[in-house]
Design an enzyme around this catalytic site. Structure first.
Site, mmCIF file in Angstrom:
data_model
loop_
_atom_site.group_PDB
_atom_site.id
_atom_site.type_symbol
_atom_site.label_atom_id
_atom_site.label_comp_id
_atom_site.label_asym_id
_atom_site.label_seq_id
_atom_site.Cartn_x
_atom_site.Cartn_y
_atom_site.Cartn_z
ATOM 1 N N ASN A 1 0.967 -1.098 -0.134
ATOM 2 C CA ASN A 1 0.112 -0.107 -0.091
ATOM 3 C C ASN A 1 0.763 1.141 0.004
ATOM 4 O O ASN A 1 1.988 1.145 0.188
ATOM 5 C CB ASN A 1 -0.815 -0.066 1.322
ATOM 6 C CG ASN A 1 -0.137 -0.066 2.604
ATOM 7 O OD1 ASN A 1 0.538 0.786 2.979
ATOM 8 N ND2 ASN A 1 -0.317 -1.126 3.231
ATOM 9 N N PHE B 1 -5.075 3.252 14.698
ATOM 10 C CA PHE B 1 -5.302 3.993 13.627
ATOM 11 C C PHE B 1 -6.299 3.521 12.752
ATOM 12 O O PHE B 1 -6.446 2.202 12.715
ATOM 13 C CB PHE B 1 -4.160 4.476 12.906
ATOM 14 C CG PHE B 1 -3.069 5.617 13.529
ATOM 15 C CD1 PHE B 1 -2.703 5.368 14.758
ATOM 16 C CD2 PHE B 1 -3.095 6.571 12.750
ATOM 17 C CE1 PHE B 1 -1.992 6.329 15.184
ATOM 18 C CE2 PHE B 1 -2.586 7.766 13.113
ATOM 19 C CZ PHE B 1 -1.920 7.545 14.470
ATOM 20 N N ASP C 1 -4.330 -6.477 4.918
ATOM 21 C CA ASP C 1 -5.258 -7.413 5.454
ATOM 22 C C ASP C 1 -5.232 -8.632 4.751
ATOM 23 O O ASP C 1 -5.932 -9.858 5.483
ATOM 24 C CB ASP C 1 -6.748 -6.715 5.153
ATOM 25 C CG ASP C 1 -6.890 -5.615 5.915
ATOM 26 O OD1 ASP C 1 -6.324 -5.489 7.285
ATOM 27 O OD2 ASP C 1 -7.412 -4.587 5.654
ATOM 28 N N LYS D 1 9.548 -16.169 -11.039
ATOM 29 C CA LYS D 1 8.874 -14.976 -11.254
ATOM 30 C C LYS D 1 7.570 -15.407 -12.145
ATOM 31 O O LYS D 1 7.781 -16.125 -13.215
ATOM 32 C CB LYS D 1 9.742 -14.057 -12.184
ATOM 33 C CG LYS D 1 9.152 -12.638 -12.616
ATOM 34 C CD LYS D 1 9.997 -11.812 -13.324
ATOM 35 C CE LYS D 1 9.439 -10.528 -13.853
ATOM 36 N NZ LYS D 1 9.589 -10.446 -15.484
HETATM 37 N N1 CTP Z 1 -4.113 -3.562 12.045
HETATM 38 C C1 CTP Z 1 -3.347 -4.577 12.471
HETATM 39 N N2 CTP Z 1 -3.266 -5.686 11.891
HETATM 40 C C2 CTP Z 1 -3.922 -5.991 10.577
HETATM 41 C C3 CTP Z 1 -4.663 -4.934 10.152
HETATM 42 C C4 CTP Z 1 -4.777 -3.945 10.716
HETATM 43 O O1 CTP Z 1 -2.865 -4.277 13.367
HETATM 44 N N3 CTP Z 1 -3.830 -7.064 10.060
HETATM 45 C C5 CTP Z 1 -4.358 -2.275 12.791
HETATM 46 C C6 CTP Z 1 -3.848 -1.234 12.081
HETATM 47 O O2 CTP Z 1 -2.224 -0.830 12.438
HETATM 48 C C7 CTP Z 1 -4.503 0.097 12.736
HETATM 49 C C8 CTP Z 1 -5.672 -0.447 12.794
HETATM 50 O O3 CTP Z 1 -5.640 -2.151 13.080
HETATM 51 O O4 CTP Z 1 -4.031 0.402 13.833
HETATM 52 C C9 CTP Z 1 -6.979 -0.401 11.847
HETATM 53 O O5 CTP Z 1 -6.312 -0.664 10.548
HETATM 54 P P1 CTP Z 1 -7.280 -0.313 9.227
HETATM 55 O O6 CTP Z 1 -6.549 -0.775 8.189
HETATM 56 O O7 CTP Z 1 -7.799 1.038 9.241
HETATM 57 O O8 CTP Z 1 -8.476 -1.402 9.637
HETATM 58 P P2 CTP Z 1 -8.720 -3.005 9.297
HETATM 59 O O9 CTP Z 1 -8.717 -3.436 10.552
HETATM 60 O O10 CTP Z 1 -7.702 -3.599 8.402
HETATM 61 O O11 CTP Z 1 -10.240 -2.830 8.784
HETATM 62 P P3 CTP Z 1 -10.435 -2.501 7.208
HETATM 63 O O12 CTP Z 1 -9.473 -2.524 6.492
HETATM 64 O O13 CTP Z 1 -11.702 -3.401 6.799
HETATM 65 O O14 CTP Z 1 -11.178 -1.014 7.341
#
Ligand code: CTP
Length: 431
Positions: A210, A323, A279, A289
């Site tokens: 990302n 966050f 995620d 590759k």
């Molecule tokens: N986070 C985490 N582990 C993951 C995904 C997210 O610890 N596998 C943490 C991030 O560091 C952040 C928080 O969860 O502090 C929220 O991350 P965000 O990407 O906004 O939310 P998600 O939990 O991934 O949910 P969504 O993408 O569905 O909004």
């Protein structure tokens, strides 16, 4: 306290006047030293009028001794007088002189002669900034304990766009105050910060990732360290330099971040999860590759939610802040995330804007707990980092101080103001 602002010759020299004002607003006494080149951009008279002191521009003037200094030799006197030397803007040339001990003007000579902390706020063309010579000089200076206030990204006076724009005067003033130990409210805390994005391999050369730059997390690490905390920074790939004295753990994947965080969280009194963690990760990682041969389908498996796991393993007294990166229904999603993850607070960002958030030096956010919602308007990420830490610190204080400021007693108001929460609108959510 006594500060010397060194101004070297770049177009950002005019911003040094704002820096002088910002430092004076903090009741600091300011002297200004200018290089010959700086005088081509701004008249010494500007700084003399602001500070009420003669501006030193040359080693060869006939000066009076610096008031309060032991030495009558002016560069030695000024070097003894000052309690911090902050050079803004710092050109590639002055950085090179500092790094190599060249003492051919007043500022470079004073740098060698002072034992006070030195901070530099570089400003230059992006190619000059990226040049290996400049980067090597900065590395030398960092190793010697010089604090580099990183430049921002944006359109530069030379017409190019990139890194090289001097940090904002207010942010430089904040860093100076922190370096002087004016705010040491996090002494004794151990703050674990996660930053940057993670990368999930698809094959040996490709990954899912990302746009996170790590700027917000690194700013939090820097701010926490400046305020006296011991900092552990667990970071995904990022081009940024970690704060000099923090424990730095470099990771690539979400799983590596999970292992690193869980291994170190026992020590932490605060865990701040600013990282943009993947995620999903590919279920199969090709060992060669992948060749181009029409459409392909990647099978993805969810990664572990590190924040939720940190909350499950928390020990008493540990503060946990997450966050939330949102593009729509910001508050609704943020609030749901706060409850789902069980953190003490969630910093909700709107990442749909180009000017704020991801990759930008600026950000705005809402600091959300189950009982309060505090708007933190657009500001530099470094400044926002301090505001977030202010709010996290208030979570440690008794509930009585987290009420509407309008309802607070005069003592509470003074305490709240000293934690600089008065500037943001504090609002209780009535469910
Ligand atoms: N986070 C985490 N582990 C993951 C995904 C997210 O610890 N596998 C943490 C991030 O560091 C952040 C928080 O969860 O502090 C929220 O991350 P965000 O990407 O906004 O939310 P998600 O939990 O991934 O949910 P969504 O993408 O569905 O909004």
């Amino acid at each position: 306290m006594r500060i010397t602002v060194g101004v070297s010759g770049g177009i950002a020299a005019y911003k040094a006047a704002e820096l002088v004002r910002a430092l004076q607003r903090q009741a600091l006494e300011v002297h200004v030293v200018m290089t010959e080149a700086a005088c081509k951009f701004v008249q010494p008279l500007t700084f003399a009028a602001l500070t009420g002191h003669r501006v030193i521009t040359s080693l060869w003037e006939e000066p009076g001794p610096t008031e309060g200094a032991d030495s009558s030799i002016e560069h030695i006197g000024e070097a003894q007088w000052t309690e911090a030397l902050v050079v803004a803007p710092a050109t590639a040339n002055i950085l090179a002189k500092f790094a190599h001990g060249i003492a051919d003007d007043f500022l470079a000579t004073m740098y060698l002669a002072t034992t006070a902390p030195v901070l530099v706020a570089p400003a230059m063309n992006v190619h000059m900034w990226e040049h290996p010579a400049t980067q090597a000089n900065l590395e030398i200076l960092r190793e010697r304990g010089v604090r580099v206030i990183e430049p921002g990204t944006g359109s530069l006076a030379c017409g190019t766009v990139g890194v090289g724009r001097m940090a904002e005067p207010e942010a430089i003033a904040d860093t100076v105050l922190n370096a002087l130990g004016r705010r040491h409210d996090l002494a004794g805390e151990v703050v674990l910060v996660t930053a940057g994005g993670t990368r999930e391999a698809v094959d040996p050369v490709r990954y899912l990732g990302n746009r996170s730059s790590g700027k917000m997390g690194y700013a939090l690490a820097d701010a926490a360290q400046s305020r006296g905390a011991k900092v552990i920074l667990v970071s995904g790939p990022s081009a940024l330099h970690p704060p000099t004295h923090c424990e730095f753990v470099k990771v690539t994947t979400a799983e590596q971040m999970r292992v690193a965080v869980l291994a170190r969280m026992g020590e932490a009194t605060m865990v701040i999860k600013a990282a943009a963690v993947a995620d999903y990760r590919p279920v199969h990682v090709s060992d060669h590759k992948l060749k181009r041969s029409g459409p392909i389908t990647l099978e993805l498996a969810p990664t572990e939610d590190i924040l939720a796991e940190v909350v499950r393993q928390r020990r008493p007294g540990q503060l946990i802040v997450g966050f939330a990166a949102e593009t729509e229904n910001r508050m609704e999603n943020g609030r749901a995330k706060l409850l789902r993850k069980g953190a003490d607070a969630i910093v909700v960002n709107d990442v749909s804007s180009e000017a704020l958030g991801i990759e930008s030096d600026m950000n705005a956010a809402t600091f959300l707990t189950t009982s309060t919602s505090i708007e933190l308007p657009a500001m530099t990420k470094r400044k926002l980092a301090d505001r977030i830490l202010d709010e996290i610190s208030t979570l440690r204080r008794p509930r009585s101080l987290s009420v509407e400021l309008d309802d607070a007693t005069p003592q509470e108001r003074v305490l709240s103001q000293s934690n600089s929460i008065a500037s943001s609108r504090r609002q209780l959510i009535v469910e």
